[in-house]
Each structure stands twice: as C-alpha cells, then as structure tokens.
Design an enzyme around this catalytic site. Structure first.
Site, short mmCIF file in Angstrom:
data_model
loop_
_atom_site.label_atom_id
_atom_site.label_comp_id
_atom_site.label_asym_id
_atom_site.label_seq_id
_atom_site.Cartn_x
_atom_site.Cartn_y
_atom_site.Cartn_z
N ARG A 173 0.82 -1.23 0.00
CA ARG A 173 0.00 0.00 0.00
C ARG A 173 0.84 1.26 0.00
O ARG A 173 0.47 2.25 -0.63
CB ARG A 173 -0.94 0.02 1.22
CG ARG A 173 -2.28 -0.72 1.04
CD ARG A 173 -2.12 -2.23 1.01
NE ARG A 173 -3.39 -2.94 0.91
CZ ARG A 173 -4.00 -3.55 1.92
NH1 ARG A 173 -3.41 -3.55 3.11
NH2 ARG A 173 -5.17 -4.15 1.75
N ASP A 212 -8.37 1.36 -10.34
CA ASP A 212 -7.11 0.74 -10.70
C ASP A 212 -6.21 0.53 -9.47
O ASP A 212 -6.21 1.35 -8.55
CB ASP A 212 -6.38 1.69 -11.68
CG ASP A 212 -5.03 1.16 -12.11
OD1 ASP A 212 -5.02 0.15 -12.81
OD2 ASP A 212 -4.00 1.77 -11.75
N HIS A 216 -3.23 -1.63 -3.85
CA HIS A 216 -2.15 -0.76 -3.41
C HIS A 216 -2.63 0.44 -2.62
O HIS A 216 -1.88 1.38 -2.37
CB HIS A 216 -1.32 -0.36 -4.63
CG HIS A 216 -0.84 -1.56 -5.36
ND1 HIS A 216 0.28 -2.29 -4.97
CD2 HIS A 216 -1.38 -2.25 -6.40
CE1 HIS A 216 0.41 -3.34 -5.75
NE2 HIS A 216 -0.58 -3.34 -6.63
N GLU A 248 -9.96 -3.15 -8.77
CA GLU A 248 -9.00 -4.11 -9.33
C GLU A 248 -8.11 -4.60 -8.21
O GLU A 248 -7.25 -3.88 -7.71
CB GLU A 248 -8.15 -3.47 -10.44
CG GLU A 248 -7.31 -4.50 -11.15
CD GLU A 248 -5.85 -4.12 -11.29
OE1 GLU A 248 -5.49 -3.05 -10.77
OE2 GLU A 248 -5.09 -4.85 -11.92
N ASN A 313 -8.36 -9.71 -19.47
CA ASN A 313 -8.44 -8.25 -19.38
C ASN A 313 -7.25 -7.63 -20.11
O ASN A 313 -6.41 -8.37 -20.66
CB ASN A 313 -8.53 -7.79 -17.92
CG ASN A 313 -7.19 -7.82 -17.19
OD1 ASN A 313 -6.24 -8.46 -17.63
ND2 ASN A 313 -7.12 -7.10 -16.08
N ARG A 352 -17.96 -8.75 -17.68
CA ARG A 352 -17.32 -7.76 -18.54
C ARG A 352 -16.68 -8.47 -19.73
O ARG A 352 -15.90 -9.40 -19.55
CB ARG A 352 -16.24 -7.00 -17.76
CG ARG A 352 -15.51 -5.93 -18.59
CD ARG A 352 -14.41 -5.24 -17.78
NE ARG A 352 -13.35 -6.18 -17.43
CZ ARG A 352 -12.43 -5.93 -16.49
NH1 ARG A 352 -12.45 -4.80 -15.80
NH2 ARG A 352 -11.49 -6.81 -16.22
C1 QV4 Z 1 10.16 0.63 -14.41
C2 QV4 Z 1 10.79 -0.35 -13.43
C3 QV4 Z 1 10.64 0.16 -12.02
C4 QV4 Z 1 11.27 1.52 -11.93
C5 QV4 Z 1 10.55 2.45 -12.89
C6 QV4 Z 1 11.15 3.85 -12.84
O1 QV4 Z 1 10.09 -1.60 -13.54
O2 QV4 Z 1 11.29 -0.74 -11.12
O3 QV4 Z 1 11.19 2.03 -10.60
O4 QV4 Z 1 10.64 1.95 -14.23
O5 QV4 Z 1 10.21 4.74 -13.40
C7 QV4 Z 1 5.47 0.77 -16.78
C8 QV4 Z 1 6.64 -0.12 -17.20
C9 QV4 Z 1 7.51 -0.44 -15.98
C10 QV4 Z 1 8.00 0.89 -15.37
C11 QV4 Z 1 6.75 1.69 -14.97
C12 QV4 Z 1 7.10 3.03 -14.33
O6 QV4 Z 1 6.11 -1.35 -17.72
O7 QV4 Z 1 8.63 -1.20 -16.40
O8 QV4 Z 1 8.76 0.61 -14.17
O9 QV4 Z 1 5.93 1.93 -16.13
O10 QV4 Z 1 7.82 3.78 -15.23
C13 QV4 Z 1 0.48 -0.85 -16.38
C14 QV4 Z 1 1.53 -1.84 -16.91
C15 QV4 Z 1 2.87 -1.62 -16.26
C16 QV4 Z 1 3.27 -0.17 -16.43
C17 QV4 Z 1 2.23 0.67 -15.70
C18 QV4 Z 1 2.56 2.15 -15.69
O11 QV4 Z 1 1.09 -3.16 -16.62
O12 QV4 Z 1 3.83 -2.45 -16.92
O13 QV4 Z 1 4.60 0.05 -15.88
O14 QV4 Z 1 0.98 0.50 -16.37
O15 QV4 Z 1 2.76 2.62 -17.00
C19 QV4 Z 1 0.06 -5.64 -10.13
C20 QV4 Z 1 -0.95 -4.68 -9.51
C21 QV4 Z 1 -2.10 -4.40 -10.43
C22 QV4 Z 1 -1.59 -3.97 -11.81
C23 QV4 Z 1 -0.70 -5.10 -12.35
C24 QV4 Z 1 -0.16 -4.77 -13.73
O16 QV4 Z 1 -1.44 -5.22 -8.29
O17 QV4 Z 1 -2.92 -3.37 -9.89
O18 QV4 Z 1 0.40 -5.27 -11.46
N1 QV4 Z 1 -2.70 -3.68 -12.71
C25 QV4 Z 1 -3.11 -2.27 -12.88
C26 QV4 Z 1 -3.43 -1.95 -14.33
C27 QV4 Z 1 -2.15 -2.00 -15.17
C28 QV4 Z 1 -1.23 -0.87 -14.73
C29 QV4 Z 1 -1.29 -0.60 -13.30
C30 QV4 Z 1 -2.11 -1.28 -12.43
C31 QV4 Z 1 -0.56 0.59 -12.82
O19 QV4 Z 1 -4.36 -2.88 -14.82
O20 QV4 Z 1 -2.43 -1.90 -16.56
O21 QV4 Z 1 0.13 -1.22 -15.06
O22 QV4 Z 1 -1.47 1.67 -12.98
O23 QV4 Z 1 -0.46 -6.94 -10.13
CA CA Z 2 -0.37 3.09 -2.72
#
Ligand code: QV4
Ligand code: CA
Length: 511
Positions: A173, A212, A216, A248, A313, A352
């Site tokens: 969180r 979303d 967290h 989510e 999804n 959905r």
């Molecule tokens: C990278 C490194 C980090 C580093 C960071 C620095 O991994 O260690 O600190 O750079 O900035 C993108 C990139 C990822 C990058 C990040 C931040 O893929 O490599 O970190 O940006 O720059 C989506 C994508 C992620 C994407 C993110 C933000 O899936 O890859 O990250 O958007 O652009 C968990 C959660 C769940 C989540 C799931 C994917 O519990 O809640 O992971 N699902 C939701 C959405 C999903 C979205 C997010 C959450 C974040 O459905 O689409 O992630 O909003 O299970």
């Molecule tokens: Ca948080």
C-alpha cells in the site's frame, strides 16, 4: 426510522454493488483504448440495439507521453493531472460520449487511476497528453496540484521505495508499484482532490468506476474517498443512486492481501475466474468441463454479488498482471468463444467482455517483446474504428464484442437474467450442458469425439435457433435449428471438429 437504519446497517445501501445498467442489460464491454467519438457511435449503432449495459473506458485523465518505447498503452496508467485530455479525446468529446451513450441506455464506467501519478524515473517537462508541466523528480504535478507532501515517500519503509514483497501489506500500500509515485491517500487534501476528479465525472453522467491498483491502497483510505462522492446524475439515474464501484485487486490466493478486505467499498475483480476457466478449457492439469458443475463460490471464488468477472483483461491478455499462460484471449479464438459463452450463460458474477486491438505479438524466450505496443495509430494519433460490410471492425480493432457468438451470448444473459442455474448434465469428461430456468440452455463439446445426446432443457416445446452457429432471422434460423419437445427434451449433436463446438438456445431465439 429504526427499520431504515437496520436496512442501512445490513448493507441495504447495496447501490455501490449495483452496476446501474438499464433493466435487462447485464454486461459491460471494455473498449480498450477507443476514442470517445468512436465509443459514442458504437453506443448508438451497436451496443444499445444489441443489449449491452455499458462501456468501461480507458483512463480519461491526462497522462505521460512516453516515447521509449513509442506510445505504449501503459502510458495511460501514469497520470499527470485530472484534466480530461488524452489521446481518446478532450473534455467536450468526453461529455458528448457520456450524453449520447446514456441517452441510448448504455452507461459509462471510468478506469480511475488514483493510487499514483507517473513513474519516478520519467523526465521532467511537458511530455503529457495535454501539455501540462510535471516534474516527478521533485514530486511536482502543478496541474493538479500535487507536491512532495502528497506522496508516500516518507511512509514507505523499503530501501528502494518500491514494493519489494507482496507478503507485507504495508509495502504493497505505501510503496511504489513498479516505480509509480505513490499518492498519500491518508491525507484529506489528496482524498478531496481525487474525489473532486471523480465527482466531475459523476456530474457529467458516468455510472461508476473501475478503481485501478486497489490492492495498493488501504481499504479505509479508499472508503474515505468514496464517501465524498456525489450520487449519480438524475438526468439518467434515479435519485440517490450511488456510483457502481469495482476494485481491481489481483488475488489468486497465497498473498497477504485478499479481495474480501475490499468488499465494504464495492465489487472486486475475480481474477481466479479467467485463470481457472482457461485451465479447464485447455484441459491442463487434468481439469475437465465436467468439474464446472459447482462453478462459482464452489471453486473458492468470492460471493457472486461481489464479483466482477471476465475471461481476460487488458493486462493478462498480454502477459501483464495475473493469470499467466492459461488466460484465453482473442488469439485463441475457438476456445475463447467457448469461454466467453460459458461466462455469459452462467449466473455467477457481473460480466465484462473484453474488446481489444491487434498488435504484432513476437515471442522471445516465452515473452512477448511487443507486449507494450499501443493502440492502432497514425504517428501517435489513435486510428478511428472503421466498420466493415460484414459488421466486423477494421484498422486492427478486434471488436470481440461484435463476434456473433459473443454478441448473441450477451443477449442470452439478458434473456436469462434472474433465472436459476438448472438441468446440469455432463459425460464425466468435457461434454457438459446446463440451463437457466425455463429461459435458456447451452451445450458444450470439448471432447475429442462427437456429442450426441437427448437432454432436458427446461424450455417450453418449440423450435429454437442456435445463436452460436447463426441468428434467428424473421421466421427462420440462419444456423442450426433445435426442436424441443413438449416434455422439454431435445436432441443435440455436436461434432468435435465443429467451427464452434457449442450450441445455445433461449426464449428470444424461439421461432
Ligand atoms: C520501471 C521499473 C521500475 C522503476 C521504474 C522507474 O520496472 O522498477 O522504478 O521503471 O520509473 C510501466 C513499465 C515499468 C515501469 C513503470 C514506471 O512497464 O517497467 O517501471 O511503467 O515507469 C500498467 C503496466 C505496467 C506499467 C504501468 C505504468 O502493466 O507495466 O509500468 O501501467 O505505466 C500488479 C498490480 C495491479 C496492476 C498489475 C499490472 O497489483 O494493480 O500489477 N494492474 C493495474 C493496471 C495495469 C497498470 C497498473 C495497475 C498501474 O491494470 O495496466 O500497469 O497503474 O499486479
Ligand atoms: Ca499506494
């Protein structure tokens, strides 16, 4: 008064669990990355006439413009401000979409990204969909405004500042999810700012929210935000209607955080659903369709009236998020239609349907190196959704929701709404059938041999059109015809090599 309080106490104010779809409409479709103008058109020309209840849209708030890689879909999950200004359209186009869709009884559900802002590593500047300046380095988002005080940096206890273990609820969180700057939702200023964004959308006319990254955020902090929300716009919703909330939370079991912690706020995504259904239909690990007789809570899923369910999804159709290789997607079209058909026929959960775009999948060492590729576009401008003469979509939009088998099962669910699960039959292997009271009946053959059975459908006698192989058209069927005798029995033959090895009939497909 006491009675009312009792009702309130016993959760009578169920409204945030209620999708507020128009009566008789029982599913929503995720039009992933669609432009607002195209969604408005789709509501009027297709979703309303075909009985869809609503649309989940991509995040409508201003996000980072990422150039490396080039405009990934996930840039929309890195907020810069709460201005309604993205590649899908501006505020005026957003309002037009909500009004036009609501006016034809198709409601809008917003993907609300409220746990965080941009990645910590993103360069400062105005590389954003509305040109707003932001500086992640010093937590400066002046277009909201948010400053350093509004983030969890001081609260997170890990060395990296990121989530390092999902077994520690405090990290999950209070630390950064993949480096995304984590908002301090314990602060009233942050709660009020998020609520103001969501209330702006509610006042425009949206019906609810996908929250979303709910895992967290502390459930109590989220409740504090939700308690600040307006009731829905009475132009389209009855007075006192609360926004539909589905959170989510990826909970496949085994983590410190569970879905049930969030039940007080609204519904929760049930990720076990798609993961398990994919395993069963692929017949992995000895799974068989005959095991689906107790599908739902019997499989350890959350209570049906708390569940938002889906086969795939936007994350797990491309290897993000949860479900792994078992997840069925449009790439596995034959099994996918069976999975979506099963989901829409079965009474469990609120359903959905996913609607995707095609991207150049390219596997290297088991990973799709193009999992980041964004929507079809011309130099960054999202392409319009063109409609072909055969009603499919062009411009690389997959439009699963327009596939006959899926569109017709959305209608099946509407016809069967409120009817009990009934008349289960199976052959002990992968041939199964079940009905919905006296309104619908569906038969699957996922074995490697012919299905040829006379089954009790529960339906009134008559001739029914199979809505999988075709449609009812006037007084005839364009596909398979099923004759139900007066005792409710009917014979079904399904070849294991059929294009779609399942048959579905219902009260509205009766000649
Ligand atoms: C990278 C490194 C980090 C580093 C960071 C620095 O991994 O260690 O600190 O750079 O900035 C993108 C990139 C990822 C990058 C990040 C931040 O893929 O490599 O970190 O940006 O720059 C989506 C994508 C992620 C994407 C993110 C933000 O899936 O890859 O990250 O958007 O652009 C968990 C959660 C769940 C989540 C799931 C994917 O519990 O809640 O992971 N699902 C939701 C959405 C999903 C979205 C997010 C959450 C974040 O459905 O689409 O992630 O909003 O299970
Ligand atoms: Ca948080």
């Amino acid at each position: 008064m006491k009675f009312f309080l009792l009702l309130l106490a016993t959760g009578f104010c169920w409204a945030q669990y209620d999708p507020h779809t128009k009566y008789g409409r029982t599913s929503i479709v995720h039009l992933f990355e669609w432009r607002w103008a195209d969604i408005a058109l789709e509501c009027e020309r297709y979703l309303a006439p075909k009985g869809f209840g609503g649309v989940q849209i991509s995040p409508p708030n201003e996000n980072v413009v990422i150039h490396d890689p080039s405009r990934p879909w996930w840039e929309r999950y890195q907020p810069v401000s709460y201005k309604l200004c993205t590649r899908s359209g501006n505020e005026e186009e957003f309002k037009d979409m909500v009004t036009r869709c609501n006016n034809v009884g198709v409601h809008i559900y917003v993907d609300a990204v409220i746990n965080h802002m941009s990645g910590s590593g993103v360069a400062a500047g105005t590389s954003s969909t509305c040109g707003s300046y932001f500086n992640p380095g010093n937590r400066d988002f002046p277009a909201v405004p948010y400053s350093g005080w509004d983030f969890n940096d001081g609260k997170c206890k890990t060395a990296s500042g990121e989530i390092e273990s999902y077994n520690d609820p405090y990290q999950v969180r209070d630390c950064r999810l993949v480096g995304l700057l984590d908002l301090a939702l314990e602060k009233d200023y942050v709660r009020s700012t998020i609520a103001a964004y969501m209330n702006h959308l509610i006042d425009i006319g949206v019906a609810g929210f996908r929250i979303d990254a709910s895992k967290h955020m502390w459930p109590g902090d989220m409740k504090a935000v939700l308690d600040k929300l307006h009731n829905l716009n009475t132009n389209w919703f009855s007075a006192g209607s609360k926004p539909f909330i589905y959170q989510e939370v990826i909970d496949l079991g085994g983590e410190a955080i569970t879905s049930s912690e969030y039940f007080g706020n609204g519904r929760v995504t049930e990720f076990k659903y798609g993961a398990k259904l994919g395993t069963v239909l692929r017949k992995w690990n000895g799974e068989k369709m005959s095991y689906l007789q107790n599908w739902g809570e019997g499989w350890g899923f959350m209570p049906s009236d708390r569940a938002l369910v889906f086969v795939d999804n936007h994350d797990n159709q491309r290897g993000h998020g949860a479900g792994g290789a078992s997840i069925l997607t449009f790439w596995d079209s034959r099994l996918y239609k069976m999975g979506v058909g099963f989901m829409l026929a079965h009474p469990y959960g609120f359903t959905r349907v996913m609607s995707s775009y095609r991207w150049p999948r390219s596997f290297q060492n088991g990973n799709d190196v193009n999992d980041w590729v964004g929507p079809p576009n011309n130099n960054g401008v999202i392409k319009e959704v063109t409609i072909n003469a055969d009603t499919t979509c062009g411009n690389d939009w997959v439009c699963e929701h327009r596939w006959r088998q899926i569109r017709n099962m959305v209608a099946f669910r509407n016809v069967a709404n409120g009817q009990p699960f009934a008349n289960w039959w199976d052959n002990g292997s992968n041939q199964v059938a079940f009905g919905r009271g006296n309104k619908g009946f569906i038969v699957f053959n996922n074995d490697d041999w012919e299905l040829s059975e006379t089954l009790q459908t529960g339906l009134p006698g008559g001739t029914y059109c199979d809505v999988i192989s075709g449609d009812k058209s006037g007084n005839s069927c364009t596909g398979i015809k099923i004759s139900v005798s007066s005792d409710g029995k009917a014979h079904f033959s399904i070849s294991n090599s059929a294009e779609d090895p399942f048959i579905a009939i219902h009260a509205d497909s009766k000649l």
